[in-house]
Design a protein around this motif. Structure first.
Motif, short mmCIF file in Angstrom:
data_model
loop_
_atom_site.label_atom_id
_atom_site.label_comp_id
_atom_site.label_asym_id
_atom_site.label_seq_id
_atom_site.Cartn_x
_atom_site.Cartn_y
_atom_site.Cartn_z
N UNK A 67 0.83 -1.20 0.00
CA UNK A 67 0.00 0.00 0.00
C UNK A 67 0.87 1.25 0.00
N UNK A 68 0.55 2.18 -0.89
CA UNK A 68 1.31 3.43 -1.01
C UNK A 68 1.03 4.35 0.17
N UNK A 69 2.05 5.06 0.60
CA UNK A 69 1.90 6.05 1.66
C UNK A 69 1.19 7.28 1.12
N UNK A 70 0.47 8.01 1.97
CA UNK A 70 -0.17 9.24 1.49
C UNK A 70 0.90 10.26 1.07
N UNK A 71 0.54 11.09 0.10
CA UNK A 71 1.50 12.07 -0.42
C UNK A 71 1.17 13.49 0.03
N UNK A 72 0.17 13.65 0.88
CA UNK A 72 -0.22 14.97 1.38
C UNK A 72 -0.83 14.79 2.78
N UNK A 73 -1.57 15.78 3.24
CA UNK A 73 -2.12 15.77 4.59
C UNK A 73 -3.46 15.05 4.64
N UNK A 74 -3.41 13.72 4.55
CA UNK A 74 -4.60 12.88 4.66
C UNK A 74 -4.14 11.48 5.06
N UNK A 75 -5.10 10.63 5.40
CA UNK A 75 -4.80 9.23 5.66
C UNK A 75 -5.39 8.41 4.52
N UNK A 76 -4.82 7.26 4.27
CA UNK A 76 -5.26 6.46 3.14
C UNK A 76 -6.55 5.70 3.42
N UNK A 77 -6.80 5.39 4.69
CA UNK A 77 -8.04 4.70 5.05
C UNK A 77 -8.58 5.24 6.36
N UNK A 78 -9.89 5.14 6.52
CA UNK A 78 -10.55 5.46 7.78
C UNK A 78 -11.57 4.37 8.05
N UNK A 79 -11.49 3.79 9.24
CA UNK A 79 -12.50 2.83 9.69
C UNK A 79 -13.42 3.53 10.68
N UNK A 80 -14.72 3.37 10.46
CA UNK A 80 -15.71 3.89 11.39
C UNK A 80 -16.86 2.89 11.43
N UNK A 88 -18.74 -0.23 11.02
CA UNK A 88 -18.48 -1.37 10.13
C UNK A 88 -18.16 -0.91 8.70
N UNK A 89 -17.63 0.30 8.58
CA UNK A 89 -17.28 0.83 7.27
C UNK A 89 -15.79 1.12 7.17
N UNK A 90 -15.25 0.90 5.99
CA UNK A 90 -13.87 1.25 5.68
C UNK A 90 -13.90 2.14 4.44
N UNK A 91 -13.38 3.35 4.59
CA UNK A 91 -13.26 4.29 3.47
C UNK A 91 -11.81 4.27 3.00
N UNK A 92 -11.62 4.12 1.70
CA UNK A 92 -10.28 4.16 1.12
C UNK A 92 -10.17 5.41 0.26
N UNK A 93 -9.19 6.25 0.57
CA UNK A 93 -8.93 7.46 -0.20
C UNK A 93 -8.64 7.12 -1.66
N UNK A 94 -8.83 8.10 -2.51
CA UNK A 94 -8.59 7.92 -3.93
C UNK A 94 -7.20 7.40 -4.22
N UNK A 95 -7.14 6.41 -5.11
CA UNK A 95 -5.89 5.79 -5.51
C UNK A 95 -5.67 6.00 -7.00
N UNK A 96 -4.43 6.20 -7.37
CA UNK A 96 -4.03 6.43 -8.76
C UNK A 96 -3.60 5.12 -9.41
N UNK A 97 -3.47 5.10 -10.73
CA UNK A 97 -3.05 3.89 -11.43
C UNK A 97 -1.53 3.68 -11.39
N UNK A 98 -1.05 3.42 -10.20
CA UNK A 98 0.37 3.16 -10.02
C UNK A 98 0.67 1.69 -10.25
N UNK A 99 1.74 1.43 -10.97
CA UNK A 99 2.26 0.08 -11.16
C UNK A 99 3.74 0.16 -10.82
#
Length: 155
Positions: A19-32, A34-45
Motif C-alpha cells: 500500500x502506497x503512503x499518502x502524499x499529502x495531509x490525509x490518511x489512506x483509510x478510515x474505519x468507522x 463497520x465501514x472502511x473508506x479508502x482514499x482515492x488511488x491512482x493507477x500506479x504500477x
C-alpha cells in the motif's frame, strides 16, 4: 470450499502491491463502525503511473479501463493493509467513486470506470456489486488519467 478474495485475485494472476503512503495531509483509510473508506488511488504500477494524460486526448479508452483496474488494485492494497491482511473481512463493496481526467468532449466515463467495477465483482462476487459515481474532471494529481476511491462494509 468457498472462494476468498485472495484466491480470486490469485486466479486472476493479480498480486497486490504494498500500500502506497499518502502524499499529502490525509490518511489512506478510515474505519468507522463497520465501514472502511479508502482514499482515492491512482493507477500506479511498481510505484509509478503507467500512463499520464487525459481521456479523449492522448489516453485511449482501452488504456483508461486499464487505469481504472490498476486504481482498484491499489484500493484493495490499502484495504488489505487496513484490515490486517485479511480482505475476507470485506462483506460488501458499498460504493466506488471514479474521477476521469478528460477533455470536455469526452463522454464515455462509465465505460472507463467499468475497469474498476468489473474487477470488484470478479474479486468479491455478488458482494462486489456496488453503487457508483463517475465524474469527468479537468485534471488529477500528477497528470493521472483516473483516480478511484471506495467504501466497504467490513466485519
Amino acid at each position: 470450499m468457498t472462494a476468498t478474495p485472495e484466491s480470486r485475485l490469485a486466479a486472476l494472476d493479480i498480486m497486490l502491491p504494498v500500500a502506497a503512503a499518502p502524499v499529502a495531509n490525509y490518511v489512506t483509510t478510515v474505519r468507522t463502525g463497520n465501514l472502511l473508506v479508502v482514499s482515492g488511488q491512482l493507477p500506479l504500477v511498481d510505484g509509478k503511473l503507467f500512463i499520464t494524460g487525459k481521456l479523449g486526448d492522448e489516453v485511449s479508452a482501452h488504456a483508461g479501463v486499464a487505469c481504472a483496474r490498476a486504481c482498484l488494485i491499489n484500493v484493495l492494497a490499502q484495504a488489505k493493509a487496513a484490515l490486517d491482511g485479511d480482505l475476507s473481512r470485506i462483506t460488501r463493496v458499498v460504493r466506488l467513486g471514479g474521477f476521469i481526467a478528460c477533455t470536455p468532449e469526452f463522454t464515455d466515463h462509465a465505460t472507463i470506470m467499468n475497469g474498476a467495477s468489473d474487477l470488484a465483482v470478479d474479486v468479491f462476487g455478488d458482494a462486489g456489486r456496488h453503487a457508483r459515481s463517475t465524474i469527468g474532471v479537468p485534471s488529477l494529481p500528477v497528470n493521472a488519467p483516473v483516480e478511484v476511491e471506495a467504501l466497504f462494509e467490513i466485519a
